[in-house]
Design a protein around this motif. Structure first.
Motif, PDB file in Angstrom:
ATOM      1  N   ASP A  33       0.837  -1.201   0.000  1.00 60.02           N
ATOM      2  CA  ASP A  33       0.000   0.000   0.000  1.00 60.02           C
ATOM      3  C   ASP A  33       0.872   1.252   0.000  1.00 60.02           C
ATOM      4  N   GLU A  34       2.049   1.183   0.621  1.00 65.39           N
ATOM      5  CA  GLU A  34       2.983   2.302   0.636  1.00 65.39           C
ATOM      6  C   GLU A  34       4.267   1.892  -0.072  1.00 65.39           C
ATOM      7  N   VAL A  35       4.804   2.826  -0.846  1.00 60.92           N
ATOM      8  CA  VAL A  35       6.019   2.543  -1.611  1.00 60.92           C
ATOM      9  C   VAL A  35       7.024   3.677  -1.432  1.00 60.92           C
ATOM     10  N   ARG A  36       8.255   3.389  -1.775  1.00 56.54           N
ATOM     11  CA  ARG A  36       9.323   4.387  -1.674  1.00 56.54           C
ATOM     12  C   ARG A  36       9.614   4.917  -3.071  1.00 56.54           C
ATOM     13  N   VAL A  37       9.479   6.193  -3.259  1.00 57.46           N
ATOM     14  CA  VAL A  37       9.716   6.827  -4.554  1.00 57.46           C
ATOM     15  C   VAL A  37      11.079   7.504  -4.524  1.00 57.46           C
ATOM     16  N   LEU A  38      11.929   7.091  -5.436  1.00 57.36           N
ATOM     17  CA  LEU A  38      13.282   7.636  -5.499  1.00 57.36           C
ATOM     18  C   LEU A  38      13.408   8.548  -6.713  1.00 57.36           C
ATOM     19  N   GLU A  39      13.945   9.744  -6.501  1.00 53.68           N
ATOM     20  CA  GLU A  39      14.179  10.686  -7.582  1.00 53.68           C
ATOM     21  C   GLU A  39      15.668  10.983  -7.677  1.00 53.68           C
ATOM     22  N   ILE A  40      16.211  10.821  -8.891  1.00 55.43           N
ATOM     23  CA  ILE A  40      17.603  11.192  -9.183  1.00 55.43           C
ATOM     24  C   ILE A  40      17.573  12.014 -10.465  1.00 55.43           C
ATOM     25  N   GLY A  41      17.731  13.316 -10.342  1.00 58.12           N
ATOM     26  CA  GLY A  41      17.640  14.167 -11.517  1.00 58.12           C
ATOM     27  C   GLY A  41      16.269  14.052 -12.132  1.00 58.12           C
ATOM     28  N   SER A  42      16.219  13.681 -13.415  1.00 60.39           N
ATOM     29  CA  SER A  42      14.935  13.544 -14.107  1.00 60.39           C
ATOM     30  C   SER A  42      14.361  12.139 -13.980  1.00 60.39           C
ATOM     31  N   SER A  43      15.087  11.223 -13.337  1.00 64.49           N
ATOM     32  CA  SER A  43      14.637   9.844 -13.188  1.00 64.49           C
ATOM     33  C   SER A  43      13.816   9.688 -11.915  1.00 64.49           C
ATOM     34  N   LYS A  44      12.717   8.945 -12.017  1.00 67.50           N
ATOM     35  CA  LYS A  44      11.842   8.740 -10.872  1.00 67.50           C
ATOM     36  C   LYS A  44      11.327   7.303 -10.943  1.00 67.50           C
ATOM     37  N   GLU A  45      11.527   6.534  -9.871  1.00 73.93           N
ATOM     38  CA  GLU A  45      11.088   5.142  -9.884  1.00 73.93           C
ATOM     39  C   GLU A  45      10.769   4.676  -8.471  1.00 73.93           C
ATOM     40  N   LEU A  46      10.056   3.561  -8.396  1.00 74.46           N
ATOM     41  CA  LEU A  46       9.763   2.934  -7.116  1.00 74.46           C
ATOM     42  C   LEU A  46      10.933   2.031  -6.760  1.00 74.46           C
ATOM     43  N   CYS A  47      11.485   2.196  -5.604  1.00 72.41           N
ATOM     44  CA  CYS A  47      12.676   1.439  -5.224  1.00 72.41           C
ATOM     45  C   CYS A  47      12.699   1.263  -3.713  1.00 72.41           C
ATOM     46  N   GLY A  48      13.020   0.050  -3.253  1.00 73.03           N
ATOM     47  CA  GLY A  48      13.025  -0.206  -1.825  1.00 73.03           C
ATOM     48  C   GLY A  48      14.394  -0.164  -1.191  1.00 73.03           C
ATOM     49  N   GLY A  49      15.450  -0.026  -1.985  1.00 71.85           N
ATOM     50  CA  GLY A  49      16.803  -0.077  -1.455  1.00 71.85           C
ATOM     51  C   GLY A  49      17.287   1.246  -0.912  1.00 71.85           C
TER      52      GLY A  49
END
Length: 265
Positions: A33-49
């Motif tokens: 239900d909850e996720v971690r959203v990682l942003e690096i510059g223009s890149s955005k993805e769901l990532c748990g690490g």
């Protein structure tokens, strides 16, 4: 992105909200239900690490593996930081060792190795041809033709050969057919493991009278093999008993002698 030293940002939010941000999601992954959203510059993805605060903190990066995980999806494995540096140093040391063996500067090692590989392939081809000639009598085609014997009015050239790859037996039989002109060729090749391969070939004028498939099966039975197949003019089989090579050739000769087509002649 590493050289730009981009600031990274990670936020935990509801899955639906994360989807609305346009964050990349991996097909087939299961998300809570909850996720971690990682942003690096223009890149955005769901990532748990866990990740660095800035991309520059990664330092050196080197790719060490790549594989397919799905249609249009590749998995990249890499080393970073000090581990990557140690890996690259080890690779450089291996390159220097290789260059030393090749007696060439490291920058010329690939070209030198390619040249040696091509030389080896050429020598292997020449050795294969030499072995084929030796198997057929070591001389011109006339020598092989002279080695054929008459069985029921048919020329039969039979040979037991060693040092010939099993995959080359058919090519050897083709050359023997040219030497015989008209006749039957039976060749048994014995491998280093003492297993045997048998090839029987017929010139075109004899395929209406005899079958290479029938003859090869008769010979293979003596080698401890079962079956065998191919075409009416060329068939191949094998067996575990290379010591019975001569018996296999004798069986092919006997089959020619007793064949109804031979008796009709």
């Amino acid at each position: 992105e590493i050289l730009k030293n981009e600031l990274t940002s990670a936020k935990v939010m509801a899955l639906e909200a994360a989807q609305k941000t346009g964050a990349m999601m991996l097909f087939g992954e299961k998300y809570g239900d909850e996720v971690r959203v990682l942003e690096i510059g223009s890149s955005k993805e769901l990532c748990g690490g866990t990740h660095v605060a800035r991309t520059g903190d990664i330092g050196v990066i080197t790719v060490v593996g790549e594989s397919a995980v799905g249609a249009g999806i590749r998995r990249i494995e890499a080393k970073t930081g000090h581990v990557a540096r140690h890996h690259l140093n080890a690779e450089a040391a291996r390159l220097r060792d290789l260059a030393a063996l090749l007696k060439t500067p490291p920058e010329a090692a690939a070209e030198r190795l390619a040249s040696l590989v091509e030389d080896r392939r050429r020598l292997e081809r020449e050795l294969t041809e030499a072995r084929k000639k030796l198997a057929l009598g070591g001389g011109p085609e006339g020598a092989a033709a002279g080695a054929a014997r008459q069985v029921a009015g048919v020329n039969l050239l039979s040979r037991v050969v060693t040092g010939i790859e099993m995959r080359d037996l058919k090519a050897l039989a083709d050359e023997a057919k040219k030497a015989v002109g008209s006749g039957v060729v039976a060749i048994v090749g014995i491998g280093a493991d003492r297993k045997a391969g048998l090839v029987v070939a017929l010139t075109p004028d004899l395929t209406s009278r005899f079958s290479a498939v029938d003859l090869v099966r008769i010979g293979a039975a003596k080698l401890g093999g079962k079956g065998g197949g191919g075409r009416p003019d060329m068939a191949q089989a094998g067996g575990p008993d290379g010591a019975a090579a001569e018996a296999a050739l004798d069986a092919v000769a006997a089959a020619l002698q007793s064949h109804p087509a031979a008796a009709a002649e």
